[in-house]
Design a protein around this motif. Structure first.
Motif, PDB file in Angstrom:
ATOM      1  N   ASN A  67      73.150  66.609  27.353  1.00 40.93           N
ATOM      2  CA  ASN A  67      71.932  67.360  27.576  1.00 40.93           C
ATOM      3  C   ASN A  67      70.800  66.450  28.017  1.00 40.93           C
ATOM      4  O   ASN A  67      70.142  66.701  29.007  1.00 40.93           O
ATOM      5  N   ALA A  68      70.558  65.374  27.266  1.00 35.07           N
ATOM      6  CA  ALA A  68      69.466  64.465  27.601  1.00 35.07           C
ATOM      7  C   ALA A  68      69.789  63.639  28.839  1.00 35.07           C
ATOM      8  O   ALA A  68      68.910  63.366  29.661  1.00 35.07           O
ATOM      9  N   SER A  69      71.042  63.247  29.001  1.00 32.66           N
ATOM     10  CA  SER A  69      71.406  62.394  30.134  1.00 32.66           C
ATOM     11  C   SER A  69      71.213  63.111  31.461  1.00 32.66           C
ATOM     12  O   SER A  69      70.979  62.479  32.491  1.00 32.66           O
ATOM     13  N   GLN A  70      71.320  64.434  31.459  1.00 31.57           N
ATOM     14  CA  GLN A  70      71.103  65.188  32.682  1.00 31.57           C
ATOM     15  C   GLN A  70      69.650  65.124  33.139  1.00 31.57           C
ATOM     16  O   GLN A  70      69.338  65.456  34.275  1.00 31.57           O
ATOM     17  N   ARG A  76      69.414  78.705  28.121  1.00 35.54           N
ATOM     18  CA  ARG A  76      70.741  78.848  28.708  1.00 35.54           C
ATOM     19  C   ARG A  76      71.734  77.865  28.084  1.00 35.54           C
ATOM     20  O   ARG A  76      72.846  78.237  27.742  1.00 35.54           O
ATOM     21  N   ASN A  77      71.292  76.622  27.925  1.00 37.02           N
ATOM     22  CA  ASN A  77      72.172  75.589  27.358  1.00 37.02           C
ATOM     23  C   ASN A  77      72.018  75.440  25.857  1.00 37.02           C
ATOM     24  O   ASN A  77      72.732  74.650  25.246  1.00 37.02           O
ATOM     25  N   LYS A  78      71.074  76.170  25.263  1.00 36.95           N
ATOM     26  CA  LYS A  78      70.776  76.043  23.833  1.00 36.95           C
ATOM     27  C   LYS A  78      70.467  74.593  23.497  1.00 36.95           C
ATOM     28  O   LYS A  78      70.961  74.034  22.527  1.00 36.95           O
ATOM     29  N   ALA A  79      69.640  73.963  24.322  1.00 36.64           N
ATOM     30  CA  ALA A  79      69.333  72.544  24.167  1.00 36.64           C
ATOM     31  C   ALA A  79      67.845  72.345  23.932  1.00 36.64           C
ATOM     32  O   ALA A  79      67.006  72.929  24.610  1.00 36.64           O
ATOM     33  N   TYR A 105      53.756  58.313  27.937  1.00 36.21           N
ATOM     34  CA  TYR A 105      52.840  57.194  27.686  1.00 36.21           C
ATOM     35  C   TYR A 105      52.201  56.779  29.005  1.00 36.21           C
ATOM     36  O   TYR A 105      52.912  56.631  30.012  1.00 36.21           O
ATOM     37  N   ASP A 106      50.906  56.643  28.984  1.00 33.53           N
ATOM     38  CA  ASP A 106      50.162  56.231  30.172  1.00 33.53           C
ATOM     39  C   ASP A 106      50.439  57.146  31.369  1.00 33.53           C
ATOM     40  O   ASP A 106      50.583  56.705  32.506  1.00 33.53           O
ATOM     41  N   GLY A 107      50.558  58.446  31.082  1.00 37.60           N
ATOM     42  CA  GLY A 107      50.703  59.427  32.145  1.00 37.60           C
ATOM     43  C   GLY A 107      52.090  59.575  32.727  1.00 37.60           C
ATOM     44  O   GLY A 107      52.285  60.310  33.694  1.00 37.60           O
ATOM     45  N   ARG A 108      53.081  58.917  32.128  1.00 42.16           N
ATOM     46  CA  ARG A 108      54.453  59.000  32.636  1.00 42.16           C
ATOM     47  C   ARG A 108      55.435  59.304  31.506  1.00 42.16           C
ATOM     48  O   ARG A 108      55.185  58.973  30.354  1.00 42.16           O
ATOM     49  N   PHE A 109      56.552  59.926  31.869  1.00 46.29           N
ATOM     50  CA  PHE A 109      57.616  60.172  30.904  1.00 46.29           C
ATOM     51  C   PHE A 109      58.238  58.837  30.517  1.00 46.29           C
ATOM     52  O   PHE A 109      58.808  58.140  31.362  1.00 46.29           O
ATOM     53  N   ARG A 110      58.118  58.449  29.238  1.00 46.54           N
ATOM     54  CA  ARG A 110      58.685  57.192  28.787  1.00 46.54           C
ATOM     55  C   ARG A 110      60.111  57.355  28.289  1.00 46.54           C
ATOM     56  O   ARG A 110      60.936  56.456  28.413  1.00 46.54           O
ATOM     57  N   SER A 111      60.416  58.514  27.707  1.00 47.19           N
ATOM     58  CA  SER A 111      61.772  58.746  27.224  1.00 47.19           C
ATOM     59  C   SER A 111      62.026  60.237  27.085  1.00 47.19           C
ATOM     60  O   SER A 111      61.102  61.034  26.924  1.00 47.19           O
ATOM     61  N   ILE A 112      63.310  60.600  27.186  1.00 46.73           N
ATOM     62  CA  ILE A 112      63.748  61.985  26.961  1.00 46.73           C
ATOM     63  C   ILE A 112      64.965  61.914  26.058  1.00 46.73           C
ATOM     64  O   ILE A 112      65.984  61.313  26.419  1.00 46.73           O
ATOM     65  N   THR A 113      64.864  62.492  24.873  1.00 47.97           N
ATOM     66  CA  THR A 113      65.952  62.424  23.905  1.00 47.97           C
ATOM     67  C   THR A 113      66.301  63.811  23.389  1.00 47.97           C
ATOM     68  O   THR A 113      65.498  64.742  23.461  1.00 47.97           O
ATOM     69  N   ASN A 114      67.511  63.947  22.845  1.00 51.95           N
ATOM     70  CA  ASN A 114      67.928  65.197  22.245  1.00 51.95           C
ATOM     71  C   ASN A 114      67.187  65.424  20.940  1.00 51.95           C
ATOM     72  O   ASN A 114      66.870  64.476  20.218  1.00 51.95           O
ATOM     73  N   ALA A 115      66.898  66.659  20.632  1.00 47.99           N
ATOM     74  CA  ALA A 115      66.226  67.018  19.392  1.00 47.99           C
ATOM     75  C   ALA A 115      66.957  68.182  18.754  1.00 47.99           C
ATOM     76  O   ALA A 115      67.695  68.918  19.412  1.00 47.99           O
ATOM     77  N   GLN A 156      63.324  71.882  15.896  1.00 49.08           N
ATOM     78  CA  GLN A 156      62.101  71.303  16.445  1.00 49.08           C
ATOM     79  C   GLN A 156      61.589  72.086  17.645  1.00 49.08           C
ATOM     80  O   GLN A 156      60.464  71.880  18.081  1.00 49.08           O
ATOM     81  N   CYS A 157      62.433  72.958  18.177  1.00 45.41           N
ATOM     82  CA  CYS A 157      62.026  73.879  19.240  1.00 45.41           C
ATOM     83  C   CYS A 157      61.874  75.289  18.688  1.00 45.41           C
ATOM     84  O   CYS A 157      61.985  76.279  19.421  1.00 45.41           O
ATOM     85  N   ASN A 158      61.666  75.366  17.365  1.00 52.89           N
ATOM     86  CA  ASN A 158      61.487  76.656  16.685  1.00 52.89           C
ATOM     87  C   ASN A 158      62.690  77.573  16.853  1.00 52.89           C
ATOM     88  O   ASN A 158      62.562  78.800  16.909  1.00 52.89           O
ATOM     89  N   GLN A 159      63.890  76.956  16.924  1.00 51.40           N
ATOM     90  CA  GLN A 159      65.131  77.714  17.039  1.00 51.40           C
ATOM     91  C   GLN A 159      65.992  77.433  15.816  1.00 51.40           C
ATOM     92  O   GLN A 159      65.837  76.408  15.160  1.00 51.40           O
ATOM     93  N   ARG A 160      66.895  78.307  15.546  1.00 50.14           N
ATOM     94  CA  ARG A 160      67.802  78.110  14.420  1.00 50.14           C
ATOM     95  C   ARG A 160      68.808  77.039  14.788  1.00 50.14           C
ATOM     96  O   ARG A 160      69.459  77.116  15.826  1.00 50.14           O
TER      97      ARG A 160
END
Length: 263
Positions: free
Chosen positions: A30-33, A75-78, A85-95, A99-103
């Motif tokens: 999910n995150a690697s995509q 769609r992906n349930k992800a 940081y400093d106006g740019r995406f520094r990291s994208i990780t799975n959660a 944390q997305c208010n989902q079960r």
């Protein structure tokens, strides 16, 4: 040798269809995509996330003067966590879904449930009181953020509070650091080397073809019940690489330095 390895992969996929750590592999995909968005400007990155089916859920302050936001893909349930940081995406990780208010599909977990309940207030407190929070074991959300920051930047594991949140955060940070540096050969100096880390998580057959194109020869193949280990050697760069494959995908790509057939 290459055809024998490809045949082993095809046989394994058709006859068994198993994978190592099915939950972890699925989450990693999910995150690697979204890995191509790391380093992008936040405004454009947000638009790209929406175009890929992700919806903003919540956001706020993160550790080290950064910002964080959680996005949900119905769609992906992800659920993914985007750190800016400093106006740019520094990291994208799975959660976790919570944390997305989902079960959460994995049920309740004390550490992750605490993060969901404490939410942004705890993370903001961690950013404002970094030194004090480092030893505060009761604030699991802050501990996760501190561990993530340590793992992301490659500093030694230092779990002062002996917190599960720190441990989980550190692991997530290490995974993101590895994702961000997949292009790197793992070696230093000035010698020419061939890329291989970028093949992790890709289709196994295509990865074998890519290794051949990059000057590697398949020098050994080891098959187990649900896993195939392919050993590749590049005479020009003297790299000895092992591709660990399961369920027709490359689970990991590692420079093992030496092997009887890598010579």
């Amino acid at each position: 040798m290459k055809s024998r390895l490809s045949l082993a992969i095809a046989t394994l996929a058709a006859g068994i269809g198993l994978a190592i750590g099915p939950v972890n592999v699925a989450l990693a995909q999910n995150a690697s995509q979204l890995g191509d968005l790391v380093g992008a400007r936040a405004a454009g990155g947000e638009s790209d996330l929406e175009a890929r089916g992700y919806t903003f859920i919540q956001g706020g302050d993160a550790y080290g003067n950064a910002k964080q936001a959680y996005y949900w893909n119905g769609r992906n349930k992800a659920c993914v966590r985007v750190e800016t940081y400093d106006g740019r995406f520094r990291s994208i990780t799975n959660a976790d879904a919570a944390q997305c208010n989902q079960r959460s599909s994995k049920g309740s977990d004390d550490g992750k449930a605490a993060m969901a309940i404490l939410g942004l207030a705890a993370i903001a407190a961690a950013a404002a009181h970094q030194d004090n929070q480092h030893s505060n074991a009761s604030n699991n959300s802050a501990q996760w953020d501190i561990g993530y920051n340590d793992g992301l930047h490659g500093v030694p594991y230092h779990n002062v509070a002996r917190s599960d949140g720190y441990s989980e955060g550190y692991d997530a940070g290490v995974q993101q650091r590895n994702q961000n540096t997949r292009y790197h050969s793992g070696r230093g100096g000035y010698a020419q080397v061939a890329r291989f880390k970028d093949l992790q998580g890709t289709d196994a057959t295509r990865a074998i073809d890519a290794m051949t194109e990059r000057g590697f020869a398949n020098v050994d193949t080891i098959s187990e019940t649900n896993t195939i280990y392919g050993i590749f050697y590049n005479r020009s760069t003297r790299q000895c690489i092992q591709l660990t494959m399961a369920n027709s995908r490359v689970v990991s790509a590692d420079d093992i330095q030496t092997h009887p057939n890598c010579r």
